[in-house]
Design an enzyme around this catalytic site. Structure first.
Site, PDB file in Angstrom:
ATOM      1  N   ASP A   1       0.849  -1.195  -0.042  1.00 43.16           N
ATOM      2  CA  ASP A   1       0.096  -0.008  -0.090  1.00 43.16           C
ATOM      3  C   ASP A   1       0.780   1.205   0.011  1.00 43.16           C
ATOM      4  O   ASP A   1       0.521   2.252  -0.787  1.00 43.16           O
ATOM      5  CB  ASP A   1      -0.841  -0.069   1.279  1.00 43.16           C
ATOM      6  CG  ASP A   1      -2.284   0.720   0.847  1.00 43.16           C
ATOM      7  OD1 ASP A   1      -2.229   1.788   0.267  1.00 43.16           O
ATOM      8  OD2 ASP A   1      -3.136   0.664   1.960  1.00 43.16           O
TER       9      ASP A   1
ATOM     10  N   CYS B   1      -4.216   4.482  -2.051  1.00 42.39           N
ATOM     11  CA  CYS B   1      -4.789   4.013  -3.368  1.00 42.39           C
ATOM     12  C   CYS B   1      -4.733   4.995  -4.508  1.00 42.39           C
ATOM     13  O   CYS B   1      -5.452   6.067  -4.321  1.00 42.39           O
ATOM     14  CB  CYS B   1      -5.970   3.477  -3.175  1.00 42.39           C
ATOM     15  SG  CYS B   1      -6.796   2.907  -4.819  1.00 42.39           S
TER      16      CYS B   1
HETATM   17  N1  COA Z   1      -0.924  -9.196 -13.322  1.00 46.33           N
HETATM   18  C1  COA Z   1      -0.308  -8.728 -14.525  1.00 46.33           C
HETATM   19  N2  COA Z   1      -0.806  -8.437 -15.587  1.00 46.33           N
HETATM   20  C2  COA Z   1      -2.326  -8.359 -15.625  1.00 46.33           C
HETATM   21  C3  COA Z   1      -2.988  -8.664 -14.530  1.00 46.33           C
HETATM   22  C4  COA Z   1      -2.355  -9.135 -13.289  1.00 46.33           C
HETATM   23  N3  COA Z   1      -2.750  -9.702 -12.263  1.00 46.33           N
HETATM   24  N4  COA Z   1      -4.246  -8.757 -14.859  1.00 46.33           N
HETATM   25  C5  COA Z   1      -4.199  -8.119 -16.123  1.00 46.33           C
HETATM   26  N5  COA Z   1      -3.050  -7.958 -16.610  1.00 46.33           N
HETATM   27  C6  COA Z   1      -2.713  -7.341 -17.842  1.00 46.33           C
HETATM   28  C7  COA Z   1      -3.392  -7.976 -19.116  1.00 46.33           C
HETATM   29  O1  COA Z   1      -2.427  -9.136 -19.358  1.00 46.33           O
HETATM   30  C8  COA Z   1      -3.348  -6.832 -20.046  1.00 46.33           C
HETATM   31  O2  COA Z   1      -2.069  -6.806 -20.514  1.00 46.33           O
HETATM   32  P1  COA Z   1      -1.681  -6.551 -22.012  1.00 46.33           P
HETATM   33  O3  COA Z   1      -2.455  -5.077 -22.080  1.00 46.33           O
HETATM   34  O4  COA Z   1      -0.211  -6.375 -22.033  1.00 46.33           O
HETATM   35  O5  COA Z   1      -2.464  -7.490 -22.800  1.00 46.33           O
HETATM   36  C9  COA Z   1      -3.642  -5.707 -19.093  1.00 46.33           C
HETATM   37  O6  COA Z   1      -3.152  -5.940 -17.962  1.00 46.33           O
HETATM   38  C10 COA Z   1      -5.084  -5.246 -19.105  1.00 46.33           C
HETATM   39  O7  COA Z   1      -5.726  -6.396 -18.774  1.00 46.33           O
HETATM   40  P2  COA Z   1      -7.371  -6.097 -18.699  1.00 46.33           P
HETATM   41  O8  COA Z   1      -7.772  -7.694 -18.139  1.00 46.33           O
HETATM   42  O9  COA Z   1      -8.051  -5.832 -19.632  1.00 46.33           O
HETATM   43  O10 COA Z   1      -7.355  -5.449 -17.213  1.00 46.33           O
HETATM   44  P3  COA Z   1      -8.126  -4.160 -16.944  1.00 46.33           P
HETATM   45  O11 COA Z   1      -7.403  -3.053 -17.786  1.00 46.33           O
HETATM   46  O12 COA Z   1      -9.421  -4.334 -17.076  1.00 46.33           O
HETATM   47  O13 COA Z   1      -7.640  -3.934 -15.580  1.00 46.33           O
HETATM   48  C11 COA Z   1      -7.183  -4.879 -13.664  1.00 46.33           C
HETATM   49  C12 COA Z   1      -8.144  -4.834 -14.505  1.00 46.33           C
HETATM   50  C13 COA Z   1      -7.739  -5.536 -12.348  1.00 46.33           C
HETATM   51  C14 COA Z   1      -5.818  -6.093 -13.952  1.00 46.33           C
HETATM   52  C15 COA Z   1      -6.072  -3.700 -13.333  1.00 46.33           C
HETATM   53  O14 COA Z   1      -7.233  -2.655 -12.999  1.00 46.33           O
HETATM   54  C16 COA Z   1      -5.412  -3.563 -11.922  1.00 46.33           C
HETATM   55  O15 COA Z   1      -4.443  -4.254 -11.976  1.00 46.33           O
HETATM   56  N6  COA Z   1      -5.874  -2.885 -10.846  1.00 46.33           N
HETATM   57  C17 COA Z   1      -5.387  -3.145  -9.730  1.00 46.33           C
HETATM   58  C18 COA Z   1      -5.351  -1.679  -9.075  1.00 46.33           C
HETATM   59  C19 COA Z   1      -4.676  -1.505  -7.668  1.00 46.33           C
HETATM   60  O16 COA Z   1      -3.565  -2.432  -7.166  1.00 46.33           O
HETATM   61  N7  COA Z   1      -5.059  -0.691  -6.930  1.00 46.33           N
HETATM   62  C20 COA Z   1      -4.475  -0.342  -5.388  1.00 46.33           C
HETATM   63  C21 COA Z   1      -4.736  -1.339  -4.572  1.00 46.33           C
HETATM   64  S1  COA Z   1      -6.159  -1.349  -3.822  1.00 46.33           S
HETATM   65 ZN    ZN Z   2      -5.203   1.042   2.000  1.00 46.18          ZN
END
Ligand code: COA
Ligand code: ZN
Length: 331
Positions: A20, A245
């Site tokens: 975080d 975040c």
């Molecule tokens: N680890 C690594 N790469 C990941 C992944 C993971 N867990 N999940 C998705 N990806 C990659 C995909 O392979 C894709 O890569 P590419 O563009 O090279 O093909 C890209 O990320 C987008 O994937 P998609 O499934 O379309 O995801 P999205 O763009 O809809 O995003 C999340 C969804 C959940 C993956 C993304 O929003 C995320 O990681 N959020 C985390 C936010 C966070 O940590 N916030 C703070 C903590 S609360």
């Molecule tokens: Zn937090």
């Protein structure tokens, strides 16, 4: 109110600084420094360390080295090493990295879930059910962190019913062994914390409940104390008080690990943490991150870290005492 001393109740401190804390840093913290920070934290007596997040590198570039960090840290016996996971892809990576626990994440608020995870809450839930099946197959325990459980910076209040409903789905349908109620942007206040903690603890006495507060509005420690009084004993906190975040408007640092340990130990609670070692780990953060950190313990020291008196204190005293001997008119 919490007992002020002589209470040896065990409080479990979970360190979330490496996840975080570092996730929102503008400058990339070198991988070797992250590993060294986790290694230093491992030697402080913390219960659990959230090492990193297996999320998309586009979403959180700061943690794009999750695999290496997870693989190269030195694991201390008795410490649990957890990782944040938003979807099945993240679960596979965390399992490959031998995480001791998967910390699943979704938000109790639809707006925050959409902006943070780009899914509706229902989509997140289905994806996390899949994660849970993957974890079950390799016998890794699963905790669910519900963001914005005390309010959403875009929607306002999030009802207790909503928070308990999502908790119940994860506990009763999905088999989560723990739930973390997260105050993502410091909207929680003590009365609210007490109520939700009590409702939760009464309904699921066998489930590990963790509280995750941010100190955005200065209520962090008050919320921790209110939660303890209502039956909680597990807290997320961040070394130095860093964190937040990047997809929650107005977010700022977590409650500061060394401030919480300092206060709780004075009150007689047993955190198991060596405050000196923890503070030492924190003092390296300003140069590592290139900015000041919130920690009041790093700034002010512990309560009994005393300062030298002025060297002329005896002379000051003598003058003060002599002045008293003079007649009133000449003072
Ligand atoms: N680890 C690594 N790469 C990941 C992944 C993971 N867990 N999940 C998705 N990806 C990659 C995909 O392979 C894709 O890569 P590419 O563009 O090279 O093909 C890209 O990320 C987008 O994937 P998609 O499934 O379309 O995801 P999205 O763009 O809809 O995003 C999340 C969804 C959940 C993956 C993304 O929003 C995320 O990681 N959020 C985390 C936010 C966070 O940590 N916030 C703070 C903590 S609360
Ligand atoms: Zn937090």
């Amino acid at each position: 109110m919490s007992s002020w001393n002589g209470n040896h109740q065990r409080i479990y401190m979970n360190e979330v600084g490496p996840r975080d804390g570092l996730q929102a840093e503008a400058a990339f913290v070198p991988t070797a420094e992250k590993i060294s920070l986790v290694n230093a934290l491992s030697r402080t007596g913390l219960n659990k360390i959230e090492v990193t997040a297996f999320v998309s590198a586009q979403a959180i570039p700061a943690l794009r080295d999750a695999e290496i960090v997870m693989r190269e840290i030195e694991r201390a016996p008795g410490v649990k090493y957890a990782a944040l996971v938003p979807n099945a892809r993240g679960a596979e990576r965390a399992i490959d990295g031998h995480a001791d626990e998967l910390n699943l994440v979704m938000s109790a608020s639809e707006s925050h879930n959409l902006s943070n995870l780009r899914m509706t809450r229902e989509q997140s839930y289905r994806s996390l059910q899949q994660v849970s099946r993957l974890a079950d197959a390799v016998k890794i325990p699963v905790n669910i962190s519900l963001s914005c459980a005390f309010g959403c910076p875009m929607e306002g209040d999030v009802s207790e019913e909503t928070v308990l409903e999502w908790s119940s789905r994860f506990i009763e349908e999905t088999g989560a062994h723990g739930v973390t109620l997260c105050d993502t942007t410091g909207m929680a206040y003590p009365g609210q914390v007490a109520r939700l903690t009590e409702l939760f603890a009464r309904r699921w006495p066998g489930i590990e409940l963790t509280l995750h507060f941010h100190n955005t509005r200065g209520m962090g420690l008050a919320n921790v104390l209110a939660a303890i009084d209502s039956g909680a004993s597990r807290f997320d906190a961040s070394v130095g008080g860093i964190g937040g975040c990047p997809y929650a408007p107005g977010a700022s640092g977590n409650v500061c690990s060394e401030e919480i340990v300092h206060a709780l130990e004075l009150m007689g609670y047993d955190t198991g943490v060596n405050l000196e070692a923890l503070t030492l780990a924190s003092t390296r953060l300003p140069s590592l991150l290139g900015h000041d950190i919130p920690s009041q313990i790093v700034k002010a020291g512990r309560r009994l870290d005393l300062h030298p008196a002025p060297p002329d204190l005896p002379a000051i005293r003598e003058r003060a005492v002599n002045r008293e001997r003079l007649p009133e008119t000449r003072r």
